[in-house]
Scaffold this motif. Structure first.
Motif, PDB file in Angstrom:
ATOM      1  N   SER A   5       0.820  -1.213   0.000  1.00  0.00           N
ATOM      2  CA  SER A   5       0.000   0.000   0.000  1.00  0.00           C
ATOM      3  C   SER A   5       0.851   1.259   0.000  1.00  0.00           C
ATOM      4  O   SER A   5       0.481   2.261  -0.622  1.00  0.00           O
ATOM      5  CB  SER A   5      -0.944  -0.002   1.206  1.00  0.00           C
ATOM      6  OG  SER A   5      -0.214   0.052   2.418  1.00  0.00           O
ATOM      7  N   ILE A   6       2.000   1.244   0.692  1.00  0.00           N
ATOM      8  CA  ILE A   6       2.842   2.442   0.745  1.00  0.00           C
ATOM      9  C   ILE A   6       3.458   2.729  -0.617  1.00  0.00           C
ATOM     10  O   ILE A   6       3.609   3.887  -1.025  1.00  0.00           O
ATOM     11  CB  ILE A   6       3.941   2.298   1.834  1.00  0.00           C
ATOM     12  CG1 ILE A   6       4.641   3.640   2.063  1.00  0.00           C
ATOM     13  CG2 ILE A   6       4.947   1.248   1.445  1.00  0.00           C
ATOM     14  CD1 ILE A   6       3.779   4.697   2.665  1.00  0.00           C
ATOM     15  N   ILE A   7       3.798   1.655  -1.375  1.00  0.00           N
ATOM     16  CA  ILE A   7       4.327   1.853  -2.725  1.00  0.00           C
ATOM     17  C   ILE A   7       3.236   2.372  -3.641  1.00  0.00           C
ATOM     18  O   ILE A   7       3.456   3.305  -4.437  1.00  0.00           O
ATOM     19  CB  ILE A   7       4.915   0.535  -3.270  1.00  0.00           C
ATOM     20  CG1 ILE A   7       6.188   0.160  -2.502  1.00  0.00           C
ATOM     21  CG2 ILE A   7       5.234   0.647  -4.751  1.00  0.00           C
ATOM     22  CD1 ILE A   7       7.321   1.152  -2.672  1.00  0.00           C
ATOM     23  N   VAL A   8       2.045   1.774  -3.548  1.00  0.00           N
ATOM     24  CA  VAL A   8       0.920   2.229  -4.375  1.00  0.00           C
ATOM     25  C   VAL A   8       0.596   3.683  -4.053  1.00  0.00           C
ATOM     26  O   VAL A   8       0.380   4.508  -4.964  1.00  0.00           O
ATOM     27  CB  VAL A   8      -0.315   1.334  -4.143  1.00  0.00           C
ATOM     28  CG1 VAL A   8      -1.526   1.910  -4.858  1.00  0.00           C
ATOM     29  CG2 VAL A   8      -0.034  -0.086  -4.621  1.00  0.00           C
ATOM     30  N   LEU A   9       0.581   4.027  -2.771  1.00  0.00           N
ATOM     31  CA  LEU A   9       0.298   5.410  -2.362  1.00  0.00           C
ATOM     32  C   LEU A   9       1.350   6.367  -2.917  1.00  0.00           C
ATOM     33  O   LEU A   9       1.016   7.448  -3.421  1.00  0.00           O
ATOM     34  CB  LEU A   9       0.249   5.494  -0.838  1.00  0.00           C
ATOM     35  CG  LEU A   9       0.029   6.894  -0.243  1.00  0.00           C
ATOM     36  CD1 LEU A   9      -1.312   7.458  -0.704  1.00  0.00           C
ATOM     37  CD2 LEU A   9       0.112   6.852   1.276  1.00  0.00           C
ATOM     38  N   THR A  10       2.613   5.967  -2.839  1.00  0.00           N
ATOM     39  CA  THR A  10       3.699   6.824  -3.343  1.00  0.00           C
ATOM     40  C   THR A  10       3.587   7.022  -4.847  1.00  0.00           C
ATOM     41  O   THR A  10       3.761   8.141  -5.359  1.00  0.00           O
ATOM     42  CB  THR A  10       5.063   6.207  -2.988  1.00  0.00           C
ATOM     43  OG1 THR A  10       5.161   6.036  -1.565  1.00  0.00           O
ATOM     44  CG2 THR A  10       6.201   7.099  -3.476  1.00  0.00           C
ATOM     45  N   VAL A  11       3.296   5.946  -5.578  1.00  0.00           N
ATOM     46  CA  VAL A  11       3.139   6.047  -7.037  1.00  0.00           C
ATOM     47  C   VAL A  11       1.957   6.949  -7.384  1.00  0.00           C
ATOM     48  O   VAL A  11       2.037   7.774  -8.309  1.00  0.00           O
ATOM     49  CB  VAL A  11       2.971   4.641  -7.659  1.00  0.00           C
ATOM     50  CG1 VAL A  11       2.605   4.757  -9.137  1.00  0.00           C
ATOM     51  CG2 VAL A  11       4.247   3.827  -7.494  1.00  0.00           C
TER      52      VAL A  11
END
Length: 263
Positions: free
Chosen positions: A242-248
């Motif tokens: 989720s943190i990667i998706v949020l960052t992207v």
């Protein structure tokens, strides 16, 4: 608050949602932020990235004062490049100084942009080191497929970094017991510089001797340069993704807004 190696490691073991993220995810997150910060040329985009990092910092329960102090400690090592840009980059001359020096408008903008990029990149790296133990960073690099030699060198560096730091602390305590103070203006400036040089030389010699002993010990135990390290298998959880998706999403959203001229 002293930003020593021990203090940094203590901060990285705090209990928070950001601390519990998989090390591989935090490494990828840091690379995404750094690459995009270097790519963009918008000051407001860099400001939004910095705000995003500060929000994550608040969730990580790391002290903002401690975080800012670490960034400011590292900033001068690259910030001087940005400071010289107004004097060396050609463009519209705003001021003329003695000795033929000029300050250009384009140089000021480019210097400010470099400094803004540097602050965002340092913030991302300091956030990574503040929420991830050093050994976890090395293990994450191994799992992501970094060269084995690089992982081995970093692993040895992490293992003996605290030993060398203790050696430096012992040297400083010995100097302090002999009333040596680098900020004491009653002593000669050149003499203080010479003592600092002696300290660096002594630390280098101790490091060299320690490294030689460690290397011979490794050879005595059969080390031939082909050793493999144990890698604990940790599955990546949904919250890690989720943190990667949020960052992207944040990066794409900011870039789309920037392309359409809203920012």
């Amino acid at each position: 608050m002293n930003a020593t190696i021990t203090k940094i490691e203590q901060e990285s073991w705090k209990d928070s949602t950001i601390h519990k993220l998989d090390g591989r995810i935090k490494l990828i997150f840091t690379v995404l932020i750094v690459v995009y910060a270097v790519y963009t040329q918008s000051f407001l985009v860099l400001l939004l990235l910095e705000i995003y990092l500060i929000i994550l910092l608040l969730f990580s329960k790391v002290s903002i004062g401690y975080f800012a102090k670490r960034v400011l400690m590292i900033l001068p090592f690259g910030g001087f490049i940005a400071i010289f840009q107004p004097f060396i980059k050609p463009g519209i001359v705003l001021f003329t100084l003695p000795l033929g020096l000029t300050i250009s408008y384009e140089g000021i903008l480019f210097g400010a942009l470099l400094l803004s990029r540097l602050i965002v990149c340092l913030s991302a790296i300091v956030l990574l080191s503040s929420v991830t133990p050093l050994e976890s960073i090395v293990n994450s690099m191994r799992k992501l497929g970094f060269p084995k030699e690089m992982s081995m060198i970093l692993s040895m560096t992490v293992r003996y970094l605290f030993v060398f730091f203790d050696e430096l602390e012992n040297i400083r305590k010995a100097q302090k017991s002999r009333s040596f103070n680098i900020w004491n203006k009653k002593t000669s400036y050149l003499w203080r510089i010479k003592q600092i040089g002696y300290t660096i030389m002594m630390l280098f010699l101790k490091s060299f001797e320690k490294g030689e002993k460690v290397y011979y010990s490794m050879l005595a135990r059969g080390y031939v340069g082909e050793a493999t390290s144990y890698k604990k298998e940790n599955p990546i959880r949904r919250i890690d993704y989720s943190i990667i998706v949020l960052t992207v999403i944040v990066i794409f959203s900011v870039e789309i807004v920037n392309l359409y001229g809203i920012i």
